[in-house]
Design a protein around this motif. Sequence first.
Motif, PDB file in Angstrom:
ATOM      1  N   LEU A   1      23.426  43.651  25.674  1.00 34.88           N
ATOM      2  CA  LEU A   1      22.169  44.237  25.229  1.00 34.88           C
ATOM      3  C   LEU A   1      21.557  43.402  24.114  1.00 34.88           C
ATOM      4  N   ALA A   2      22.381  42.947  23.165  1.00 37.21           N
ATOM      5  CA  ALA A   2      21.883  42.119  22.058  1.00 37.21           C
ATOM      6  C   ALA A   2      21.326  40.811  22.604  1.00 37.21           C
ATOM      7  N   ALA A   3      21.997  40.191  23.567  1.00 33.63           N
ATOM      8  CA  ALA A   3      21.513  38.939  24.147  1.00 33.63           C
ATOM      9  C   ALA A   3      20.202  39.165  24.885  1.00 33.63           C
ATOM     10  N   LEU A   4      20.081  40.292  25.583  1.00 32.73           N
ATOM     11  CA  LEU A   4      18.855  40.606  26.301  1.00 32.73           C
ATOM     12  C   LEU A   4      17.693  40.818  25.336  1.00 32.73           C
ATOM     13  N   LEU A   5      17.948  41.529  24.230  1.00 37.46           N
ATOM     14  CA  LEU A   5      16.900  41.750  23.221  1.00 37.46           C
ATOM     15  C   LEU A   5      16.479  40.423  22.579  1.00 37.46           C
ATOM     16  N   LEU A   6      17.429  39.547  22.321  1.00 40.01           N
ATOM     17  CA  LEU A   6      17.122  38.247  21.730  1.00 40.01           C
ATOM     18  C   LEU A   6      16.246  37.423  22.666  1.00 40.01           C
ATOM     19  N   CYS A   7      16.580  37.406  23.936  1.00 40.18           N
ATOM     20  CA  CYS A   7      15.779  36.673  24.922  1.00 40.18           C
ATOM     21  C   CYS A   7      14.372  37.254  25.028  1.00 40.18           C
ATOM     22  N   ALA A   8      14.249  38.567  25.002  1.00 40.13           N
ATOM     23  CA  ALA A   8      12.928  39.207  25.080  1.00 40.13           C
ATOM     24  C   ALA A   8      12.095  38.838  23.853  1.00 40.13           C
ATOM     25  N   TRP A   9      12.730  38.835  22.686  1.00 39.74           N
ATOM     26  CA  TRP A   9      12.015  38.492  21.447  1.00 39.74           C
ATOM     27  C   TRP A   9      11.552  37.036  21.474  1.00 39.74           C
ATOM     28  N   LEU A  10      12.389  36.093  21.908  1.00 42.69           N
ATOM     29  CA  LEU A  10      12.013  34.680  21.993  1.00 42.69           C
ATOM     30  C   LEU A  10      10.882  34.468  23.003  1.00 42.69           C
ATOM     31  N   ALA A  11      10.906  35.202  24.127  1.00 45.81           N
ATOM     32  CA  ALA A  11       9.833  35.096  25.109  1.00 45.81           C
ATOM     33  C   ALA A  11       8.523  35.588  24.531  1.00 45.81           C
ATOM     34  N   TRP A  12       8.582  36.681  23.790  1.00 47.53           N
ATOM     35  CA  TRP A  12       7.375  37.217  23.145  1.00 47.53           C
ATOM     36  C   TRP A  12       6.814  36.210  22.150  1.00 47.53           C
ATOM     37  N   LEU A  13       7.687  35.550  21.358  1.00 49.42           N
ATOM     38  CA  LEU A  13       7.234  34.533  20.418  1.00 49.42           C
ATOM     39  C   LEU A  13       6.599  33.351  21.139  1.00 49.42           C
ATOM     40  N   GLY A  14       7.179  32.948  22.250  1.00 46.91           N
ATOM     41  CA  GLY A  14       6.624  31.830  23.016  1.00 46.91           C
ATOM     42  C   GLY A  14       5.242  32.141  23.543  1.00 46.91           C
ATOM     43  N   LEU A  15       5.058  33.357  24.052  1.00 47.80           N
ATOM     44  CA  LEU A  15       3.738  33.738  24.558  1.00 47.80           C
ATOM     45  C   LEU A  15       2.724  33.833  23.412  1.00 47.80           C
ATOM     46  N   ALA A  16       3.152  34.382  22.285  1.00 45.70           N
ATOM     47  CA  ALA A  16       2.238  34.529  21.146  1.00 45.70           C
ATOM     48  C   ALA A  16       1.845  33.165  20.588  1.00 45.70           C
ATOM     49  N   SER A  17       2.773  32.208  20.582  1.00 45.19           N
ATOM     50  CA  SER A  17       2.424  30.888  20.058  1.00 45.19           C
ATOM     51  C   SER A  17       1.440  30.186  20.982  1.00 45.19           C
ATOM     52  N   GLY A  18       1.562  30.422  22.297  1.00 47.23           N
ATOM     53  CA  GLY A  18       0.581  29.853  23.220  1.00 47.23           C
ATOM     54  C   GLY A  18      -0.802  30.418  22.974  1.00 47.23           C
ATOM     55  N   ASP A  19      -0.883  31.726  22.741  1.00 43.20           N
ATOM     56  CA  ASP A  19      -2.168  32.347  22.427  1.00 43.20           C
ATOM     57  C   ASP A  19      -2.727  31.798  21.106  1.00 43.20           C
ATOM     58  N   TYR A  20      -1.839  31.578  20.140  1.00 45.17           N
ATOM     59  CA  TYR A  20      -2.260  31.075  18.824  1.00 45.17           C
ATOM     60  C   TYR A  20      -2.822  29.659  18.960  1.00 45.17           C
ATOM     61  N   ARG A  21      -2.152  28.810  19.758  1.00 43.36           N
ATOM     62  CA  ARG A  21      -2.640  27.454  19.974  1.00 43.36           C
ATOM     63  C   ARG A  21      -4.009  27.464  20.659  1.00 43.36           C
ATOM     64  N   GLN A  22      -4.174  28.332  21.625  1.00 39.84           N
ATOM     65  CA  GLN A  22      -5.456  28.426  22.322  1.00 39.84           C
ATOM     66  C   GLN A  22      -6.552  28.868  21.352  1.00 39.84           C
ATOM     67  N   ALA A  23      -6.256  29.813  20.482  1.00 37.05           N
ATOM     68  CA  ALA A  23      -7.243  30.276  19.501  1.00 37.05           C
ATOM     69  C   ALA A  23      -7.605  29.149  18.540  1.00 37.05           C
ATOM     70  N   LEU A  24      -6.637  28.338  18.126  1.00 35.25           N
ATOM     71  CA  LEU A  24      -6.922  27.216  17.240  1.00 35.25           C
ATOM     72  C   LEU A  24      -7.804  26.175  17.918  1.00 35.25           C
ATOM     73  N   ARG A  25      -7.543  25.908  19.187  1.00 34.31           N
ATOM     74  CA  ARG A  25      -8.353  24.927  19.923  1.00 34.31           C
ATOM     75  C   ARG A  25      -9.809  25.381  20.011  1.00 34.31           C
ATOM     76  N   THR A  26     -10.026  26.655  20.362  1.00 35.34           N
ATOM     77  CA  THR A  26     -11.406  27.145  20.485  1.00 35.34           C
ATOM     78  C   THR A  26     -12.092  27.173  19.130  1.00 35.34           C
ATOM     79  N   GLN A  27     -11.355  27.466  18.080  1.00 37.59           N
ATOM     80  CA  GLN A  27     -11.938  27.494  16.741  1.00 37.59           C
ATOM     81  C   GLN A  27     -12.305  26.078  16.300  1.00 37.59           C
ATOM     82  N   ALA A  28     -11.463  25.096  16.599  1.00 41.67           N
ATOM     83  CA  ALA A  28     -11.743  23.715  16.220  1.00 41.67           C
ATOM     84  C   ALA A  28     -12.952  23.186  16.973  1.00 41.67           C
ATOM     85  N   GLN A  29     -13.128  23.602  18.234  1.00 43.58           N
ATOM     86  CA  GLN A  29     -14.269  23.144  19.003  1.00 43.58           C
ATOM     87  C   GLN A  29     -15.554  23.800  18.524  1.00 43.58           C
TER      88      GLN A  29
END
Length: 173
Positions: free
Chosen positions: A19-47
């Motif tokens: 269960l702990a390993a599953l929660l850790l994987c879910a948390w890392l996946a959420w961070l990965g998706l959020a960082s992709g959204d953050y990068r996209q927001a930075l690109r549009t803001q820079a443009q």
Amino acid sequence: MTLVPTLPRALPPRALHALAALLLCAWLAWLGLASGDYRQALRTQAQAQPTRPPLPTALPAPTLDATAVALMFGAMPPQPDAHEEDPGMPLTLLASLRAEHPDDSRALIASPGGSAFHRPGERLPGGALLRSVETDHVLILRNGREQRLGFARPAETLLVPMVTPAHSPETTP
């Protein structure tokens, strides 16, 4: 006798680890998706932002007031030398900076045209040559003769000690 309550084991230890390993994987996946959204927001803001103007070039250094520098070193403002024999251009020593190596020494010398720092071997205003810099004077070569140029002596001091009259015992008749 005291009774210690025991908690029933709900899950075996292997299940907790999974269960702990599953929660850790879910948390890392959420961070990965959020960082992709953050990068996209930075690109549009820079443009969307206009480009910045170039930074200004370095500003020119301010010129130093030679009289203020001389006063910092405790020298007097320029005064013509009364004891100078040569009727040529009057020169006044404002400051002398003596170094171990003579070529590194400097002298702040004032003339009617202004004041500037000079090093040994340089021509001074009026054609004189600065021979050497000492702590309390400089030697110059003017019209083939070596002259000593010292600091101007103040005509009067700002703080003059007060003279107190001698006390004499008063006698009463």
